[in-house]
Design a protein around this motif. Structure first.
Motif, PDB file in Angstrom:
ATOM      1  N   GLU A  56      24.180   4.896  18.469  1.00 32.72           N
ATOM      2  CA  GLU A  56      24.991   4.020  18.888  1.00 32.72           C
ATOM      3  C   GLU A  56      24.733   2.658  18.129  1.00 32.72           C
ATOM      4  O   GLU A  56      25.652   1.985  17.453  1.00 32.72           O
ATOM      5  N   LYS A  57      23.487   2.114  17.792  1.00 37.05           N
ATOM      6  CA  LYS A  57      23.220   0.974  17.227  1.00 37.05           C
ATOM      7  C   LYS A  57      23.128   0.810  15.601  1.00 37.05           C
ATOM      8  O   LYS A  57      23.361  -0.347  15.085  1.00 37.05           O
ATOM      9  N   ASP A  58      22.794   2.029  15.114  1.00 36.03           N
ATOM     10  CA  ASP A  58      22.721   2.103  13.518  1.00 36.03           C
ATOM     11  C   ASP A  58      24.078   2.652  12.972  1.00 36.03           C
ATOM     12  O   ASP A  58      24.084   2.461  11.627  1.00 36.03           O
ATOM     13  N   VAL A  59      24.710   3.446  13.585  1.00 38.62           N
ATOM     14  CA  VAL A  59      25.840   4.013  12.886  1.00 38.62           C
ATOM     15  C   VAL A  59      27.278   3.485  13.338  1.00 38.62           C
ATOM     16  O   VAL A  59      28.133   3.273  12.656  1.00 38.62           O
ATOM     17  N   LEU A  60      27.395   3.665  14.878  1.00 40.61           N
ATOM     18  CA  LEU A  60      28.601   3.327  15.448  1.00 40.61           C
ATOM     19  C   LEU A  60      28.713   1.506  15.060  1.00 40.61           C
ATOM     20  O   LEU A  60      29.895   1.380  14.937  1.00 40.61           O
ATOM     21  N   GLN A  61      27.821   0.876  15.281  1.00 30.65           N
ATOM     22  CA  GLN A  61      27.590  -0.541  15.095  1.00 30.65           C
ATOM     23  C   GLN A  61      27.185  -0.973  13.473  1.00 30.65           C
ATOM     24  O   GLN A  61      26.325  -0.033  13.057  1.00 30.65           O
ATOM     25  N   TYR A  62      28.082  -1.666  13.115  1.00 31.75           N
ATOM     26  CA  TYR A  62      27.762  -2.136  11.630  1.00 31.75           C
ATOM     27  C   TYR A  62      28.043  -3.597  11.321  1.00 31.75           C
ATOM     28  O   TYR A  62      28.676  -4.335  12.120  1.00 31.75           O
ATOM     29  N   VAL A  63      27.627  -4.220  10.344  1.00 30.40           N
ATOM     30  CA  VAL A  63      27.862  -5.533   9.884  1.00 30.40           C
ATOM     31  C   VAL A  63      28.532  -5.308   9.007  1.00 30.40           C
ATOM     32  O   VAL A  63      28.501  -4.878   7.774  1.00 30.40           O
ATOM     33  N   ASP A  64      30.033  -6.032   8.780  1.00 30.07           N
ATOM     34  CA  ASP A  64      30.883  -5.999   7.688  1.00 30.07           C
ATOM     35  C   ASP A  64      30.352  -7.250   6.454  1.00 30.07           C
ATOM     36  O   ASP A  64      29.517  -7.692   6.757  1.00 30.07           O
ATOM     37  N   GLU A  65      31.001  -7.176   5.468  1.00 29.78           N
ATOM     38  CA  GLU A  65      30.801  -8.128   4.512  1.00 29.78           C
ATOM     39  C   GLU A  65      30.884  -9.743   4.669  1.00 29.78           C
ATOM     40  O   GLU A  65      30.152 -10.442   4.120  1.00 29.78           O
ATOM     41  N   ASP A  66      31.433  -9.866   5.797  1.00 26.86           N
ATOM     42  CA  ASP A  66      31.499 -11.364   6.408  1.00 26.86           C
ATOM     43  C   ASP A  66      30.341 -11.660   7.312  1.00 26.86           C
ATOM     44  O   ASP A  66      30.438 -12.777   7.843  1.00 26.86           O
ATOM     45  N   GLY A  67      29.599 -10.736   7.696  1.00 27.33           N
ATOM     46  CA  GLY A  67      28.357 -10.754   8.657  1.00 27.33           C
ATOM     47  C   GLY A  67      28.701 -10.593  10.261  1.00 27.33           C
ATOM     48  O   GLY A  67      27.990 -10.837  10.919  1.00 27.33           O
ATOM     49  N   SER A  68      30.091 -10.194  10.180  1.00 26.75           N
ATOM     50  CA  SER A  68      30.533  -9.966  11.536  1.00 26.75           C
ATOM     51  C   SER A  68      30.179  -8.462  11.988  1.00 26.75           C
ATOM     52  O   SER A  68      30.051  -7.309  11.394  1.00 26.75           O
ATOM     53  N   ILE A  69      29.811  -8.361  13.313  1.00 31.70           N
ATOM     54  CA  ILE A  69      29.402  -7.176  13.979  1.00 31.70           C
ATOM     55  C   ILE A  69      30.756  -6.081  14.327  1.00 31.70           C
ATOM     56  O   ILE A  69      31.473  -6.741  14.912  1.00 31.70           O
ATOM     57  N   LYS A  70      30.892  -5.067  13.761  1.00 25.94           N
ATOM     58  CA  LYS A  70      32.040  -4.139  14.052  1.00 25.94           C
ATOM     59  C   LYS A  70      31.560  -2.814  14.750  1.00 25.94           C
ATOM     60  O   LYS A  70      30.412  -2.622  14.688  1.00 25.94           O
TER      61      LYS A  70
ATOM     62  N   LYS B 173      27.771   9.786   5.249  1.00 28.90           N
ATOM     63  CA  LYS B 173      27.439   8.811   4.284  1.00 28.90           C
ATOM     64  C   LYS B 173      27.040   7.750   5.248  1.00 28.90           C
ATOM     65  O   LYS B 173      26.002   6.740   4.712  1.00 28.90           O
ATOM     66  N   HIS B 174      27.782   7.438   6.343  1.00 31.93           N
ATOM     67  CA  HIS B 174      27.363   6.282   7.223  1.00 31.93           C
ATOM     68  C   HIS B 174      25.942   6.263   7.596  1.00 31.93           C
ATOM     69  O   HIS B 174      25.136   5.463   7.798  1.00 31.93           O
ATOM     70  N   ILE B 175      25.311   7.548   7.986  1.00 29.67           N
ATOM     71  CA  ILE B 175      24.140   7.785   8.509  1.00 29.67           C
ATOM     72  C   ILE B 175      23.281   7.389   7.294  1.00 29.67           C
ATOM     73  O   ILE B 175      22.020   6.970   7.380  1.00 29.67           O
ATOM     74  N   PHE B 176      23.625   8.118   6.221  1.00 34.39           N
ATOM     75  CA  PHE B 176      22.739   8.031   5.049  1.00 34.39           C
ATOM     76  C   PHE B 176      22.597   6.532   4.609  1.00 34.39           C
ATOM     77  O   PHE B 176      21.263   6.091   4.189  1.00 34.39           O
ATOM     78  N   GLU B 177      23.642   5.783   4.976  1.00 31.18           N
ATOM     79  CA  GLU B 177      23.489   4.059   4.542  1.00 31.18           C
ATOM     80  C   GLU B 177      22.661   3.542   5.525  1.00 31.18           C
ATOM     81  O   GLU B 177      21.864   2.732   5.091  1.00 31.18           O
ATOM     82  N   ALA B 178      22.575   4.032   6.696  1.00 34.87           N
ATOM     83  CA  ALA B 178      21.458   3.710   7.596  1.00 34.87           C
ATOM     84  C   ALA B 178      20.203   3.888   7.411  1.00 34.87           C
ATOM     85  O   ALA B 178      19.063   2.786   7.728  1.00 34.87           O
ATOM     86  N   ILE B 179      19.906   5.230   7.063  1.00 37.54           N
ATOM     87  CA  ILE B 179      18.678   5.444   6.693  1.00 37.54           C
ATOM     88  C   ILE B 179      18.065   4.421   5.743  1.00 37.54           C
ATOM     89  O   ILE B 179      16.893   3.966   5.633  1.00 37.54           O
ATOM     90  N   ALA B 180      18.745   4.220   4.463  1.00 37.28           N
ATOM     91  CA  ALA B 180      18.527   3.464   3.331  1.00 37.28           C
ATOM     92  C   ALA B 180      18.157   1.942   3.865  1.00 37.28           C
ATOM     93  O   ALA B 180      17.250   1.362   3.566  1.00 37.28           O
ATOM     94  N   LYS B 181      19.226   1.597   4.631  1.00 40.02           N
ATOM     95  CA  LYS B 181      19.120  -0.017   5.102  1.00 40.02           C
ATOM     96  C   LYS B 181      17.940  -0.363   6.165  1.00 40.02           C
ATOM     97  O   LYS B 181      17.180  -1.268   5.938  1.00 40.02           O
ATOM     98  N   LYS B 182      17.224   0.726   6.717  1.00 40.09           N
ATOM     99  CA  LYS B 182      16.126   0.678   7.466  1.00 40.09           C
ATOM    100  C   LYS B 182      15.023   0.877   6.655  1.00 40.09           C
ATOM    101  O   LYS B 182      13.815   0.867   7.187  1.00 40.09           O
ATOM    102  N   GLY B 183      15.159   1.332   5.377  1.00 39.56           N
ATOM    103  CA  GLY B 183      14.041   1.287   4.532  1.00 39.56           C
ATOM    104  C   GLY B 183      13.049   2.704   4.255  1.00 39.56           C
ATOM    105  O   GLY B 183      12.148   2.748   3.719  1.00 39.56           O
ATOM    106  N   TYR B 184      13.815   3.623   4.747  1.00 44.57           N
ATOM    107  CA  TYR B 184      13.284   5.035   4.667  1.00 44.57           C
ATOM    108  C   TYR B 184      13.410   5.634   3.443  1.00 44.57           C
ATOM    109  O   TYR B 184      12.769   6.640   2.807  1.00 44.57           O
ATOM    110  N   THR B 185      14.370   4.993   2.548  1.00 42.89           N
ATOM    111  CA  THR B 185      14.719   5.390   1.173  1.00 42.89           C
ATOM    112  C   THR B 185      15.359   4.196   0.746  1.00 42.89           C
ATOM    113  O   THR B 185      15.683   2.998   1.254  1.00 42.89           O
ATOM    114  N   SER B 186      15.402   4.233  -0.861  1.00 45.62           N
ATOM    115  CA  SER B 186      15.942   2.979  -1.400  1.00 45.62           C
ATOM    116  C   SER B 186      17.367   3.066  -1.409  1.00 45.62           C
ATOM    117  O   SER B 186      17.853   1.810  -1.601  1.00 45.62           O
ATOM    118  N   THR B 187      17.882   4.105  -1.667  1.00 48.35           N
ATOM    119  CA  THR B 187      19.485   4.165  -1.576  1.00 48.35           C
ATOM    120  C   THR B 187      20.009   5.400  -0.701  1.00 48.35           C
ATOM    121  O   THR B 187      18.968   6.020  -0.141  1.00 48.35           O
TER     122      THR B 187
END
Length: 315
Positions: free
Chosen positions: A130-144, A154-168
Motif C-alpha cells: 500500500e505505502k511503497d507501491v500503490l502510493q508514490y510521489v510524482d516529479e512535482d513532489g505530489s503524493i499520488k 518495475k514499480h516494485i523494483f523501483e521501491a526496492i531501490a528507493k528504500k536503499g536495498y539496491t542501487s538501481t
C-alpha cells in the motif's frame, strides 16, 4: 546523442512509463521523431486522449505534431521464463480476445504483486504494497495513488531501490529474478498463444529484446532449451519479426556482448527466418524518477527508410 527516426517500443503511464500518452507524443515531436510506437505492458493502447477537454484520436493528435503513431501491446509471456515479451502491432483493439486477455492479466498481476511484496518483507526487504507501491510521489513532489491493476513489477523494483536495498531498479530486478524464494511466478500467457492471438486479431508479432531471455532456459518439468532453440520455436509458431536494436546496456541484461554485437548476431542468425527486424528504446522516461542512465526516445530504433520497407506490418 544519435537518434533513430523511428522508435517502435515505448511506454506511458498506462503501464510502467512516466509520461502520459500526450506528454510522450509531445516529447517525441520535440526530438524530431518521425515514427513512434506506444507499446504498454498487457493493456490495449490509448485509442483516444483528452486534449483541452476534447476527445481526440491519439493517432490524429500525433499526426498534428508531425508524427506517425504506431499502436501496440507488449504481451508478457511464459510463466516460467523471464523477459519473454511479444510486441503486438496493428491489432483489432476491439476484438474480444484482446479485451479478455487484458482482464486476465489484471487479475494475475494484482494477486502476484501483492504476494511479492509480502514475500520480500518476510525475507528482510521491507516493501509495503500500500505505502511503497500503490502510493508514490510524482516529479512535482505530489503524493499520488496507483490503481491495483496498474501496478507493474518495475514499480516494485523501483521501491526496492528507493528504500536503499539496491542501487538501481535493474539490480533489484536481478535480485528478485535470480532468487527462487522471491521470484513469484504469476500466470502469463503462453508465447505461442500470444502469437496466435495477435494473428487472429489481424496483427503483427515481434519478439522484444531477445537477449534478455536467459541463454539456457529450464522448466520445472525438466525441459531445457537454449535461447536459440526457444526463439526458433517462436518462429515456427508464426513470429513475424525480432527487435534487433535495443538498449541492452540500460537494462537488466546479464551478458557481455555490446548492443552492436547483439544486433549483428540477431541479423545474421535469424535472417531469412523472420520477415523483418525492428528496433526500440523501451523508453519509460525514467529520468523523471531520477534514474541514473535513463533511456531516451529514439536511442534505439530503425531509420525511416527501414520503416517504410515494413510499414504494412505496423500502420
Amino acid at each position: 546523442m544519435y537518434r533513430y527516426d523511428c522508435d517502435l517500443h515505448c511506454h506511458t503511464v498506462r503501464s510502467d512509463g512516466n509520461d502520459t500518452p500526450q506528454e510522450f507524443i509531445d516529447k517525441a515531436a520535440e526530438c524530431g521523431m518521425k515514427v513512434v510506437a506506444i507499446t504498454d505492458h498487457d493493456i490495449e493502447p490509448p485509442i483516444y486522449i483528452s486534449v483541452d477537454n476534447k476527445k481526440i484520436s491519439t493517432v490524429d493528435y500525433a499526426a498534428s505534431k508531425g508524427i506517425e503513431l504506431v499502436l501496440g501491446y507488449e504481451f508478457s509471456c511464459d510463466t516460467y521464463v523471464d523477459d519473454v515479451h511479444i510486441l503486438g502491432y496493428k491489432l483489432d483493439w476491439n476484438n474480444p480476445l484482446v479485451k479478455e486477455e487484458v482482464e486476465r492479466e489484471k487479475e494475475s498481476k494484482i494477486n502476484a504483486y501483492r504476494d511479492l511484496c509480502k514475500l520480500l518483507t518476510e525475507n528482510g526487504i521491507s516493501i509495503d504494497y500500500e505505502k511503497d507501491v500503490l502510493q508514490y510521489v510524482d516529479e512535482d513532489g505530489s503524493i499520488k495513488y496507483r490503481k491495483k491493476e496498474d501496478v507493474q513489477r518495475k514499480h516494485i523494483f523501483e521501491a526496492i531501490a528507493k528504500k536503499g536495498y539496491t542501487s538501481t531498479w535493474q539490480e533489484a530486478k536481478l535480485l528478485v529474478r535470480d532468487n527462487p524464494k522471491l521470484n513469484i511466478k504469476r500466470r502469463k500467457i503462453d508465447p505461442f498463444d500470444a502469437i496466435k492471438l495477435i494473428k487472429d486479431c489481424g496483427g503483427t508479432a515481434v519478439l522484444a529484446h531477445p537477449f534478455l531471455i536467459d541463454e539456457i532456459i529450464k522448466y520445472p518439468d525438466g525441459r531445457s532449451y537454449t535461447r536459440d532453440e526457444y526463439i526458433n520455436r517462436l518462429i515456427e509458431h508464426g513470429l513475424d519479426g525480432i527487435e534487433a536494436r535495443y538498449t541492452y546496456s540500460k537494462t537488466s541484461y546479464k551478458g557481455n556482448l555490446s548492443r552492436e554485437e547483439i544486433e549483428n548476431y540477431v541479423n545474421e542468425h535469424y535472417k531469412g527466418k523472420v520477415k523483418f527486424f525492428t528496433g526500440g528504446s523501451d523508453y519509460h522516461d525514467d529520468e523523471k524518477k531520477g534514474v541514473k542512465n535513463p533511456r531516451y526516445i529514439g536511442e534505439a530504433g530503425i531509420s525511416y527508410e527501414e520503416f517504410n520497407k515494413i510499414r504494412e506490418y505496423f500502420i
